[in-house]
Scaffold this motif. Structure first.
Motif, short mmCIF file in Angstrom:
data_model
loop_
_atom_site.label_atom_id
_atom_site.label_comp_id
_atom_site.label_asym_id
_atom_site.label_seq_id
_atom_site.Cartn_x
_atom_site.Cartn_y
_atom_site.Cartn_z
N ARG A 100 0.79 -1.23 0.00
CA ARG A 100 0.00 0.00 0.00
C ARG A 100 0.83 1.28 0.00
O ARG A 100 0.58 2.17 -0.79
N TRP A 104 0.57 4.16 -2.87
CA TRP A 104 -0.14 5.39 -2.52
C TRP A 104 0.73 6.61 -2.79
O TRP A 104 0.27 7.61 -3.33
N GLY A 118 -7.16 0.63 -1.69
CA GLY A 118 -6.66 -0.72 -1.82
C GLY A 118 -7.76 -1.67 -1.37
O GLY A 118 -8.49 -1.37 -0.43
#
Length: 171
Positions: A100, A104, A118
Protein backbone atom coordinates in the motif's frame (compact mmCIF):
# COMPACT_ATOMS: atom_id res chain seq x y z
CA UNK A 1 -30.42 -0.92 -6.41
CA UNK A 2 -28.28 0.69 -9.10
CA UNK A 3 -26.42 -1.61 -11.46
CA UNK A 4 -22.73 -0.92 -11.93
CA UNK A 5 -20.54 -1.10 -15.00
CA UNK A 6 -17.24 -2.68 -13.92
CA UNK A 7 -13.79 -2.89 -15.48
CA UNK A 8 -11.12 -5.34 -14.37
CA UNK A 9 -7.61 -4.46 -15.45
CA UNK A 10 -5.43 -7.55 -15.23
CA UNK A 11 -7.07 -10.90 -15.91
CA UNK A 12 -4.84 -13.40 -14.20
CA UNK A 13 -5.72 -15.58 -11.23
CA UNK A 14 -7.04 -12.77 -9.01
CA UNK A 15 -8.69 -10.59 -11.68
CA UNK A 16 -10.23 -13.60 -13.40
CA UNK A 17 -11.49 -15.07 -10.13
CA UNK A 18 -12.93 -11.70 -9.11
CA UNK A 19 -14.69 -11.44 -12.49
CA UNK A 20 -16.18 -14.90 -12.05
CA UNK A 21 -17.53 -13.87 -8.64
CA UNK A 22 -18.83 -10.47 -9.72
CA UNK A 23 -20.53 -11.95 -12.78
CA UNK A 24 -23.25 -13.17 -10.41
CA UNK A 25 -23.35 -10.06 -8.18
CA UNK A 26 -26.87 -8.59 -8.56
CA UNK A 27 -25.44 -5.08 -9.00
CA UNK A 28 -23.26 -6.00 -11.98
CA UNK A 29 -24.49 -4.44 -15.21
CA UNK A 30 -21.51 -5.72 -17.21
CA UNK A 31 -17.81 -6.40 -16.77
CA UNK A 32 -15.18 -5.15 -19.18
CA UNK A 33 -11.77 -6.76 -19.04
CA UNK A 34 -8.35 -5.63 -20.16
CA UNK A 35 -5.05 -7.47 -20.09
CA UNK A 36 -1.85 -6.87 -22.02
CA UNK A 37 -1.94 -10.58 -22.84
CA UNK A 38 -4.73 -10.82 -25.42
CA UNK A 39 -4.97 -14.60 -24.99
CA UNK A 40 -5.57 -14.16 -21.23
CA UNK A 41 -8.33 -11.64 -22.00
CA UNK A 42 -9.94 -14.02 -24.49
CA UNK A 43 -9.76 -16.88 -21.97
CA UNK A 44 -11.38 -14.64 -19.31
CA UNK A 45 -14.27 -13.94 -21.68
CA UNK A 46 -14.57 -17.62 -22.60
CA UNK A 47 -14.75 -18.52 -18.87
CA UNK A 48 -17.39 -15.85 -18.20
CA UNK A 49 -15.19 -13.65 -16.01
CA UNK A 50 -15.84 -10.67 -18.31
CA UNK A 51 -18.57 -9.78 -20.77
CA UNK A 52 -16.39 -7.66 -23.06
CA UNK A 53 -12.70 -7.41 -23.84
CA UNK A 54 -11.39 -3.87 -24.05
CA UNK A 55 -8.67 -3.28 -26.65
CA UNK A 56 -7.05 -0.50 -24.57
CA UNK A 57 -6.95 1.02 -21.10
CA UNK A 58 -8.70 4.09 -22.50
CA UNK A 59 -11.64 2.04 -23.74
CA UNK A 60 -11.76 0.00 -20.52
CA UNK A 61 -12.23 3.26 -18.55
CA UNK A 62 -15.09 4.55 -20.66
CA UNK A 63 -18.55 4.28 -19.15
CA UNK A 64 -17.63 2.35 -16.01
CA UNK A 65 -18.52 3.05 -12.40
CA UNK A 66 -15.96 0.81 -10.74
CA UNK A 67 -12.46 -0.24 -11.78
CA UNK A 68 -10.48 -3.06 -10.18
CA UNK A 69 -6.72 -3.05 -10.76
CA UNK A 70 -5.51 -6.63 -10.47
CA UNK A 71 -1.88 -6.25 -11.40
CA UNK A 72 1.58 -7.02 -10.09
CA UNK A 73 2.22 -4.33 -7.48
CA UNK A 74 5.06 -2.68 -9.41
CA UNK A 75 2.71 -2.24 -12.39
CA UNK A 76 -0.08 -0.52 -10.45
CA UNK A 77 1.26 3.08 -10.50
CA UNK A 78 2.23 3.23 -14.19
CA UNK A 79 -1.01 1.56 -15.29
CA UNK A 80 -3.10 3.80 -13.02
CA UNK A 81 -1.32 6.93 -14.31
CA UNK A 82 -2.05 5.85 -17.90
CA UNK A 83 -5.68 5.07 -17.02
CA UNK A 84 -6.34 8.17 -14.88
CA UNK A 85 -7.02 10.74 -17.67
CA UNK A 86 -9.77 8.51 -19.06
CA UNK A 87 -11.68 7.96 -15.80
CA UNK A 88 -14.87 9.83 -15.00
CA UNK A 89 -14.66 11.87 -11.75
CA UNK A 90 -17.31 9.57 -10.23
CA UNK A 91 -15.48 6.31 -11.03
CA UNK A 92 -14.20 4.43 -8.01
CA UNK A 93 -10.93 2.52 -8.27
CA UNK A 94 -10.03 -0.48 -6.11
CA UNK A 95 -6.56 -2.01 -6.30
CA UNK A 96 -6.15 -5.67 -5.32
CA UNK A 97 -2.42 -5.33 -4.59
CA UNK A 98 -0.91 -6.26 -1.25
CA UNK A 99 1.52 -3.34 -0.94
CA UNK A 100 0.00 0.00 0.00
CA UNK A 101 2.40 2.72 1.12
CA UNK A 102 4.61 2.81 -1.97
CA UNK A 103 1.65 2.60 -4.37
CA UNK A 104 -0.14 5.39 -2.52
CA UNK A 105 2.92 7.69 -2.68
CA UNK A 106 3.23 7.08 -6.40
CA UNK A 107 -0.41 7.63 -7.35
CA UNK A 108 -1.75 10.17 -4.86
CA UNK A 109 -0.63 13.29 -6.77
CA UNK A 110 -2.76 12.15 -9.72
CA UNK A 111 -5.92 11.34 -7.77
CA UNK A 112 -7.38 14.87 -7.92
CA UNK A 113 -10.50 13.90 -5.97
CA UNK A 114 -10.91 10.43 -7.48
CA UNK A 115 -11.87 7.82 -4.90
CA UNK A 116 -9.16 5.14 -4.78
CA UNK A 117 -8.66 2.40 -2.21
CA UNK A 118 -6.66 -0.72 -1.82
CA UNK A 119 -8.95 -3.78 -1.73
CA UNK A 120 -6.79 -6.79 -0.99
CA UNK A 121 -8.61 -10.12 -0.59
CA UNK A 122 -6.22 -12.37 1.31
CA UNK A 123 -6.90 -15.39 -0.83
CA UNK A 124 -5.70 -16.83 -4.07
CA UNK A 125 -3.97 -19.95 -5.20
CA UNK A 126 -0.62 -21.58 -5.70
CA UNK A 127 -0.61 -21.03 -9.45
CA UNK A 128 -1.07 -17.80 -11.34
CA UNK A 129 -2.83 -17.06 -14.60
CA UNK A 130 -6.37 -16.96 -15.91
CA UNK A 131 -6.35 -20.71 -16.51
CA UNK A 132 -6.32 -21.16 -12.71
CA UNK A 133 -9.06 -18.61 -11.98
CA UNK A 134 -12.15 -20.03 -10.34
CA UNK A 135 -15.09 -19.11 -8.18
CA UNK A 136 -14.55 -19.61 -4.50
CA UNK A 137 -10.91 -18.63 -3.97
CA UNK A 138 -11.90 -15.08 -2.95
CA UNK A 139 -14.78 -16.21 -0.72
CA UNK A 140 -14.70 -16.14 3.07
CA UNK A 141 -11.33 -14.41 3.23
CA UNK A 142 -10.23 -11.29 5.11
CA UNK A 143 -10.18 -8.19 2.89
CA UNK A 144 -7.76 -5.43 3.77
CA UNK A 145 -8.99 -2.00 2.61
CA UNK A 146 -6.35 0.70 2.87
CA UNK A 147 -6.78 3.59 2.67
CA UNK A 148 -10.50 3.42 3.40
CA UNK A 149 -12.81 5.06 0.87
CA UNK A 150 -13.17 8.78 1.49
CA UNK A 151 -16.96 8.83 1.12
CA UNK A 152 -19.67 7.01 3.02
CA UNK A 153 -21.07 5.67 -0.27
CA UNK A 154 -17.61 4.36 -1.20
CA UNK A 155 -17.26 2.64 2.15
CA UNK A 156 -20.74 1.16 1.78
CA UNK A 157 -19.87 -0.19 -1.67
CA UNK A 158 -16.68 -1.84 -0.41
CA UNK A 159 -18.61 -3.41 2.45
CA UNK A 160 -21.33 -4.57 0.05
CA UNK A 161 -18.79 -6.26 -2.23
CA UNK A 162 -17.14 -7.89 0.79
CA UNK A 163 -20.53 -9.16 2.03
CA UNK A 164 -21.22 -10.59 -1.41
CA UNK A 165 -17.85 -12.38 -1.25
CA UNK A 166 -18.70 -13.45 2.31
CA UNK A 167 -15.47 -11.83 3.44
CA UNK A 168 -14.64 -9.67 6.41
CA UNK A 169 -13.40 -6.13 5.76
CA UNK A 170 -10.54 -4.63 7.75
CA UNK A 171 -10.14 -0.89 7.21
Amino acid sequence: MEELAIAIIGLGLMGGSLGLELSSWPRTKFIKGYDIDRKAAEKAKELGAVNFISPSLEEAAQGVDLVFLSLPVMSVPPVFLELRPHLSPSTRVLDLGSTREWVWREISPALQGLEYSGFHPMGGGERSGIEHARKGILRNVPILVSPPPASKSGKNMVEEIARFLEGQVFF
